[in-house]
Design an enzyme around this catalytic site. Structure first.
Site, short mmCIF file in Angstrom:
data_model
loop_
_atom_site.label_atom_id
_atom_site.label_comp_id
_atom_site.label_asym_id
_atom_site.label_seq_id
_atom_site.Cartn_x
_atom_site.Cartn_y
_atom_site.Cartn_z
N GLU A 186 17.08 -29.31 -14.99
CA GLU A 186 16.89 -27.88 -15.21
C GLU A 186 15.52 -27.63 -15.81
O GLU A 186 15.26 -28.01 -16.95
CB GLU A 186 17.97 -27.36 -16.17
CG GLU A 186 19.38 -27.61 -15.68
CD GLU A 186 20.37 -27.67 -16.84
OE1 GLU A 186 20.51 -26.68 -17.57
OE2 GLU A 186 21.01 -28.72 -17.03
N HIS B 275 24.29 -21.21 -22.25
CA HIS B 275 24.04 -20.62 -20.92
C HIS B 275 24.37 -19.13 -20.85
O HIS B 275 24.99 -18.67 -19.89
CB HIS B 275 24.83 -21.38 -19.85
CG HIS B 275 24.40 -22.81 -19.66
ND1 HIS B 275 23.15 -23.26 -19.97
CD2 HIS B 275 25.08 -23.89 -19.17
CE1 HIS B 275 23.07 -24.55 -19.68
NE2 HIS B 275 24.22 -24.97 -19.21
N HIS C 7 21.16 -24.37 -12.02
CA HIS C 7 22.04 -25.46 -12.46
C HIS C 7 22.62 -26.27 -11.29
O HIS C 7 23.82 -26.57 -11.28
CB HIS C 7 23.16 -24.86 -13.32
CG HIS C 7 23.60 -25.72 -14.44
ND1 HIS C 7 24.58 -26.67 -14.30
CD2 HIS C 7 23.21 -25.80 -15.73
CE1 HIS C 7 24.79 -27.27 -15.46
NE2 HIS C 7 23.96 -26.75 -16.35
#
Ligand code: BGC
Length: 374
Positions: A339, A136, A207
């Protein structure tokens, strides 16, 4: 005389009821945006923007991390509740170990193996933050930065962020714009665009952790999930794709028709944390999947132009987070993420769809989370 008075009384009651009904009908909900202070981050004011549409659905977003803090929708009895996990205050979002609740993810969502990749014959080393892998965006991804509010209307918020050359090891100045829009038909639409001055991998996403029970159920195991995918990206023990795209048929990964999440989860080591390879479609924004919570009747559809979707079943939640909404214990499987994205580790997987953005090109990604009742 008695009959006359009774008739007057009955007529008055009827008139009063009729007026009241008209009044109720006239009590239309107005589309609005409200703003309130949500604390300070490094001396900068954090603001929470709350959008309400004509049906009473609400979505709230803060400029720290471009984070969605609330999504409030109706259940089948007309009761409104918040359907995403999060915190009551900024302190929650700033705590160590916040598992990216509601935020924007970048420069590259999910993992890049060992944080290494090559572009135009040059090798790059990213910050590694997850068992030697880059997850991420690295140590300080787009979830941990302040976004600039570019424009705001009664139903939308446009945020921008300039991710500088070499930030977390990524090449190129990346100019990003993310527009959140609460639609009249109960959708939260997220439109991402970006341009760069050097070739760079890019994989932006959001998210949010959904739990459509709105606080009734402590886990999402009774939700029914459908994913428009016949294949998924197989991963190794570090959750890095092996490059293989096995068929979901006759495996616990099969969500091609709606299935209760709890049904096969015990058969998947560690729980669901995989990317599904969405079936190809001629539509611009095909349906990637649906999520249904039968007890509340809440139903969510996810549409996207991206090639994949990461279904993460909240495996690492362990009930230890503080400042949670209404002090809820977010235990394992308390919420799930869907996602919209490119496949993990694509820069190192030549057979996966391309994630390298070049100067002169425009990154375009749209996701729509649409809520209704079944
Ligand atoms: C990833 C998980 C990770 C989680 C962090 C998800 O998107 O797929 O592996 O642990 O984010 O909260």
């Amino acid at each position: 005389m008695k009959i006359f008075y009774s008739s007057v009384l009955i007529l008055s009651i009827l008139f009063y009821t009729a007026c009241n009904n008209t009044k109720n009908k006239m009590a239309v909900i107005k589309k609005t945006r409200t703003e309130k202070s949500f604390g300070n981050f490094n001396g900068e004011a954090v603001t929470e923007y709350t959008f309400t549409n004509e049906n009473g659905m609400q979505a709230s977003i803060i400029n720290y991390g471009g984070t969605v803090t609330k999504i409030i929708t109706k259940d089948k009895d007309g009761k409104y509740a918040d359907v995403i996990l999060g915190y009551d205050s900024l302190a929650g979002y700033l705590q160590k170990g916040n598992p990216y609740f509601g935020c924007l993810i970048g420069r590259y969502g999910n993992r890049i193996a060992k944080g290494k990749f090559m572009v135009d014959g040059k090798s790059y080393q990213l910050a590694t933050n997850n068992k030697g892998q880059s997850l991420h965006g690295g140590n300080k991804g787009y979830d941990k930065v302040m976004w600039t509010v570019k424009t705001k209307t009664d139903s939308s918020l446009a945020l921008t962020y300039l991710s500088k050359d070499e930030e977390e090891g990524y090449p190129g100045n990346l100019n990003i714009e993310v527009i959140y829009e609460l639609t009249a038909d109960n959708g939260l639409k997220i439109s991402y665009t970006a341009t760069t001055d050097k070739a760079t991998p890019i994989n932006l996403t959001n998210h949010c952790y959904f739990n459509l029970s709105g606080g009734r159920d402590s886990t999402i195991l009774q939700h029914k999930l459908q994913l428009s995918a016949n294949k998924f990206t197989e991963v190794d023990s570090l959750l890095i794709p092996t490059g293989k795209l096995p068929d979901v048929k006759n495996t616990p990964m099969d969500f091609s028709t709606a299935k209760e999440i709890g049904k096969d989860i015990a058969l998947v080591k560690g729980g669901y944390d995989h990317n599904w390879d969405l079936n190809k479609s001629k539509e611009d924004m095909p349906l990637a999947g649906t999520l249904y919570h039968p007890a509340s009747g809440r139903f969510m559809q996810v549409f996207t132009n991206e090639p994949g979707i990461q279904f993460y079943s909240g495996n690492f939640l362990d009930g230890t987070l503080s400042n949670t909404k209404h002090n809820q214990k977010y235990i394992q499987y308390a919420g799930l993420c869907l996602e919209t994205q490119h496949f993990p580790d694509s820069p190192n997987q030549p057979s996966f769809p391309n994630t390298i953005l070049k100067p002169g090109e425009k990154y375009l990604h749209t996701a729509l989370y649409k809520f209704s009742i079944k």
